[in-house]
Scaffold this motif. Sequence first.
Motif, PDB file in Angstrom:
ATOM      1  N   GLY A  74       0.798  -1.228   0.000  1.00  0.00           N
ATOM      2  CA  GLY A  74       0.000   0.000   0.000  1.00  0.00           C
ATOM      3  C   GLY A  74       0.827   1.273   0.000  1.00  0.00           C
ATOM      4  N   PRO A  75       0.301   2.338  -0.643  1.00  0.00           N
ATOM      5  CA  PRO A  75       1.058   3.596  -0.724  1.00  0.00           C
ATOM      6  C   PRO A  75       1.263   4.304   0.616  1.00  0.00           C
ATOM      7  CG  PRO A  75      -1.130   3.856  -1.687  1.00  0.00           C
ATOM      8  CD  PRO A  75      -0.969   2.389  -1.393  1.00  0.00           C
ATOM      9  N   LEU A  76       0.523   3.929   1.641  1.00  0.00           N
ATOM     10  CA  LEU A  76       0.798   4.536   2.949  1.00  0.00           C
ATOM     11  C   LEU A  76       1.942   3.826   3.655  1.00  0.00           C
ATOM     12  CD1 LEU A  76      -2.724   5.394   4.420  1.00  0.00           C
ATOM     13  CD2 LEU A  76      -1.252   6.729   2.918  1.00  0.00           C
ATOM     14  N   HIS A  77       2.394   2.702   3.071  1.00  0.00           N
ATOM     15  CA  HIS A  77       3.498   1.936   3.681  1.00  0.00           C
ATOM     16  C   HIS A  77       4.605   1.855   2.622  1.00  0.00           C
ATOM     17  CE1 HIS A  77       5.513  -0.765   6.308  1.00  0.00           C
ATOM     18  NE2 HIS A  77       4.722  -1.824   6.275  1.00  0.00           N
ATOM     19  N   GLY A  78       4.981   0.661   2.185  1.00  0.00           N
ATOM     20  CA  GLY A  78       6.134   0.538   1.281  1.00  0.00           C
ATOM     21  C   GLY A  78       5.920   1.108  -0.102  1.00  0.00           C
ATOM     22  N   GLY A  79       4.648   1.180  -0.519  1.00  0.00           N
ATOM     23  CA  GLY A  79       4.359   1.654  -1.871  1.00  0.00           C
ATOM     24  C   GLY A  79       4.690   3.125  -2.073  1.00  0.00           C
ATOM     25  N   ALA A  80       5.015   3.826  -0.983  1.00  0.00           N
ATOM     26  CA  ALA A  80       5.280   5.271  -1.103  1.00  0.00           C
ATOM     27  C   ALA A  80       6.506   5.565  -1.962  1.00  0.00           C
ATOM     28  CB  ALA A  80       5.451   5.884   0.278  1.00  0.00           C
ATOM     29  N   ASN A  81       7.489   4.652  -1.986  1.00  0.00           N
ATOM     30  CA  ASN A  81       8.716   4.969  -2.743  1.00  0.00           C
ATOM     31  C   ASN A  81       8.437   5.086  -4.246  1.00  0.00           C
ATOM     32  OD1 ASN A  81       8.486   2.222  -3.261  1.00  0.00           O
ATOM     33  ND2 ASN A  81      10.282   1.648  -2.050  1.00  0.00           N
ATOM     34  N   ALA A 129      -4.058  16.687  -0.488  1.00  0.00           N
ATOM     35  CA  ALA A 129      -3.444  15.420  -0.920  1.00  0.00           C
ATOM     36  C   ALA A 129      -2.203  15.130  -0.080  1.00  0.00           C
ATOM     37  CB  ALA A 129      -3.059  15.509  -2.390  1.00  0.00           C
ATOM     38  N   LYS A 130      -1.915  13.865   0.087  1.00  0.00           N
ATOM     39  CA  LYS A 130      -0.712  13.447   0.815  1.00  0.00           C
ATOM     40  C   LYS A 130       0.495  13.510  -0.124  1.00  0.00           C
ATOM     41  CE  LYS A 130      -2.027  11.793   4.996  1.00  0.00           C
ATOM     42  NZ  LYS A 130      -2.294  10.398   5.273  1.00  0.00           N
ATOM     43  N   ILE A 131       1.608  13.970   0.396  1.00  0.00           N
ATOM     44  CA  ILE A 131       2.845  14.011  -0.386  1.00  0.00           C
ATOM     45  C   ILE A 131       3.626  12.736  -0.054  1.00  0.00           C
ATOM     46  CG2 ILE A 131       4.911  15.365  -0.940  1.00  0.00           C
ATOM     47  CD1 ILE A 131       2.152  16.792  -1.441  1.00  0.00           C
ATOM     48  N   MET A 132       3.893  11.951  -1.071  1.00  0.00           N
ATOM     49  CA  MET A 132       4.529  10.654  -0.838  1.00  0.00           C
ATOM     50  C   MET A 132       5.966  10.825  -0.319  1.00  0.00           C
ATOM     51  SD  MET A 132       2.444   8.159  -1.423  1.00  0.00           S
ATOM     52  CE  MET A 132       1.150   9.085  -0.659  1.00  0.00           C
ATOM     53  N   GLY A 133       6.334   9.946   0.631  1.00  0.00           N
ATOM     54  CA  GLY A 133       7.687   9.991   1.175  1.00  0.00           C
ATOM     55  C   GLY A 133       7.847  10.996   2.302  1.00  0.00           C
ATOM     56  N   ILE A 134       6.721  11.609   2.698  1.00  0.00           N
ATOM     57  CA  ILE A 134       6.763  12.620   3.759  1.00  0.00           C
ATOM     58  C   ILE A 134       5.866  12.174   4.911  1.00  0.00           C
ATOM     59  CG2 ILE A 134       6.190  15.025   4.350  1.00  0.00           C
ATOM     60  CD1 ILE A 134       8.516  14.936   2.379  1.00  0.00           C
ATOM     61  N   GLY A 135       6.329  12.404   6.138  1.00  0.00           N
ATOM     62  CA  GLY A 135       5.520  12.100   7.316  1.00  0.00           C
ATOM     63  C   GLY A 135       5.735  10.677   7.803  1.00  0.00           C
ATOM     64  N   HIS A 136       5.403  10.462   9.054  1.00  0.00           N
ATOM     65  CA  HIS A 136       5.563   9.127   9.630  1.00  0.00           C
ATOM     66  C   HIS A 136       4.698   9.015  10.873  1.00  0.00           C
ATOM     67  CE1 HIS A 136       7.518   5.490  11.123  1.00  0.00           C
ATOM     68  NE2 HIS A 136       7.898   5.324   9.872  1.00  0.00           N
ATOM     69  N   ARG A 137       4.122   7.838  11.082  1.00  0.00           N
ATOM     70  CA  ARG A 137       3.283   7.640  12.266  1.00  0.00           C
ATOM     71  C   ARG A 137       4.110   7.737  13.548  1.00  0.00           C
ATOM     72  NH1 ARG A 137      -1.316   4.664  13.472  1.00  0.00           N
ATOM     73  NH2 ARG A 137      -2.306   5.860  11.828  1.00  0.00           N
ATOM     74  N   VAL A 138       5.319   7.240  13.538  1.00  0.00           N
ATOM     75  CA  VAL A 138       6.090   7.169  14.789  1.00  0.00           C
ATOM     76  C   VAL A 138       7.132   8.286  14.901  1.00  0.00           C
ATOM     77  CG1 VAL A 138       7.521   5.695  16.272  1.00  0.00           C
ATOM     78  CG2 VAL A 138       5.734   4.663  14.846  1.00  0.00           C
ATOM     79  N   VAL A 192       9.949  22.671   1.949  1.00  0.00           N
ATOM     80  CA  VAL A 192       8.602  23.256   2.056  1.00  0.00           C
ATOM     81  C   VAL A 192       7.764  22.450   3.053  1.00  0.00           C
ATOM     82  CG1 VAL A 192       6.464  23.759   0.792  1.00  0.00           C
ATOM     83  CG2 VAL A 192       8.671  24.189  -0.302  1.00  0.00           C
ATOM     84  N   MET A 193       7.874  21.128   2.999  1.00  0.00           N
ATOM     85  CA  MET A 193       7.064  20.292   3.905  1.00  0.00           C
ATOM     86  C   MET A 193       7.458  20.534   5.365  1.00  0.00           C
ATOM     87  SD  MET A 193       4.878  18.912   1.993  1.00  0.00           S
ATOM     88  CE  MET A 193       4.021  17.831   3.117  1.00  0.00           C
ATOM     89  N   ARG A 194       8.760  20.752   5.588  1.00  0.00           N
ATOM     90  CA  ARG A 194       9.217  21.039   6.954  1.00  0.00           C
ATOM     91  C   ARG A 194       8.652  22.376   7.427  1.00  0.00           C
ATOM     92  NH1 ARG A 194      14.203  19.167   5.540  1.00  0.00           N
ATOM     93  NH2 ARG A 194      14.875  21.266   4.976  1.00  0.00           N
ATOM     94  N   ALA A 206      10.943  14.186   5.771  1.00  0.00           N
ATOM     95  CA  ALA A 206      11.078  13.101   4.799  1.00  0.00           C
ATOM     96  C   ALA A 206      11.231  11.786   5.549  1.00  0.00           C
ATOM     97  CB  ALA A 206      12.298  13.352   3.922  1.00  0.00           C
ATOM     98  N   ASN A 207      10.657  10.732   4.986  1.00  0.00           N
ATOM     99  CA  ASN A 207      10.836   9.402   5.575  1.00  0.00           C
ATOM    100  C   ASN A 207      11.748   8.557   4.684  1.00  0.00           C
ATOM    101  OD1 ASN A 207       9.167   8.067   3.561  1.00  0.00           O
ATOM    102  ND2 ASN A 207       7.399   8.962   4.609  1.00  0.00           N
ATOM    103  N   VAL A 208      11.897   7.296   5.021  1.00  0.00           N
ATOM    104  CA  VAL A 208      12.846   6.409   4.327  1.00  0.00           C
ATOM    105  C   VAL A 208      12.589   6.330   2.824  1.00  0.00           C
ATOM    106  CG1 VAL A 208      11.468   4.298   4.692  1.00  0.00           C
ATOM    107  CG2 VAL A 208      13.954   4.126   4.534  1.00  0.00           C
ATOM    108  N   ASP A 209      11.309   6.440   2.439  1.00  0.00           N
ATOM    109  CA  ASP A 209      10.971   6.252   1.034  1.00  0.00           C
ATOM    110  C   ASP A 209      11.326   7.454   0.172  1.00  0.00           C
ATOM    111  OD1 ASP A 209       9.770   3.676   1.229  1.00  0.00           O
ATOM    112  OD2 ASP A 209       8.172   4.646   2.346  1.00  0.00           O
TER     113      ASP A 209
END
Length: 370
Positions: free
Chosen positions: A213-220, A248-257, A294-296, A303-306
């Motif tokens: 899913g794009p909210l998990h590994g599919g984000a890359n 809209a969500k920007i892929m590769g940005i943000g993290h639950r933890v 900009v996201m910061r 930015a996250n790992v993806d």
Amino acid sequence: MTLVAKGLEGIVANSTSISDVRGDIGQLIYAGYDINELAGKVSFEEIIHLLWHGELPTQSELDALTAKLRAERSLPSEIVSFLKTVPHTSCPMDVIRTGVSMLGLFDSNKGDANYDRAVSITAKIGIIAAYFHRLRQGKDLPVIRKDLSEAGHFLYLINGEAPTKEATDTLDIAYVLHADHGMNASTFSARVTEATLSDVFSAITSAIGTLKGPLHGGANEGVIHMLQEIGSEDRVDSWLEEQFAKKAKIMGIGHRVYKVLDPRAPHLRNMAIKLTQQLGEPKWIRMSERIAEVMRERKHLNANVDFYSATVYYSLGIPTDLFTPIFAISRTAGWTAHVLEQLADNRLYRPLSEYTGPAVGKTVKPISER
Ligand SMILES: CC(C)(COP(=O)(O)OP(=O)(O)OC[C@H]1O[C@@H](n2cnc3c(N)ncnc32)[C@H](O)[C@@H]1OP(=O)(O)O)[C@@H](O)C(=O)NCCC(=O)NCCS
């Protein structure tokens, strides 16, 4: 009053000695080692040993594990035949999910051989992805080699020729950084499935489906699509404004933890900078840097790992739809470690739910009167 933790946010579902994600300080720990201590110093194979055994291997332990993994580098001929029938347009994550599920059909181990199953799945999952990629291009299937590392062998299989040392080292570090990550969604899926005393193949199949899913590994993959859609550095700000307006969500940005920077991101960022410079295509990293800035500033999100792994894989010439399978290949080390840990002290996962349906007491009317 019932406490409802939507998305299980903040809930501790189990204990684990495999890895820890400290979101407040941006720290990732594999079995006592900070990821910054490991990245670039140890190979993916050493990480597999660490996750499965809780210790980095001695040289002889590493040699034994490497030999065991390489001995498992083959697919049942029925799975190769199946891969030949798969529509070329299939999503590679669907192919590896089905392929790993099929491996269970050819499991000759009886009973308590889950460590061997972990070795086998870890050794085979990349071959499934790479063979599918070769076949969909109408290319031959390279002969399996036993002299290459896990990362090097995957690159060899998808390209049909031995990779450079630099490409191998880059993918190896990416594997190290993606190998485990606490109780993330796909790991939780694997543990939930295994906890029913189902089987390892089912657990990893569940995990692959969850990672997709794009909210998990599919984000890359989403990151590269985003960069291609934006196209140039001067369009970043206006494109982001459009996305903000659409919520809209920007892929590769943000993290639950992680509430601060994902500690994996700087490693991948440095690799992405180096690779895009070598390729003479710095625009990808320049666009990425502006998006992150900009996201910061605007959303206080990092930015996250993806976010940077996408540019790293792209620069290595890997097709976009193999990015998430690569994540799955390396995370198989973590998933299988968690499955083994789950079985060692098992308890079925069975949360409750808050009922929000109609009050009880309705009576059944004959179907003609409903
Ligand atoms: C990873 C993710 C699912 C974590 O989300 P979460 O903990 O459920 O947080 P939420 O989705 O509830 O987001 C909280 C707020 O931040 C915003 N936000 C979070 N991630 C965002 C993103 N990538 N782009 C834009 N806004 C984002 C949400 O819109 C929400 O804002 P609001 O409170 O004004 O509605 C989320 O950040 C995301 O979807 N990121 C993009 C996909 C991605 O990169 N996934 C890989 C994770 S390693």
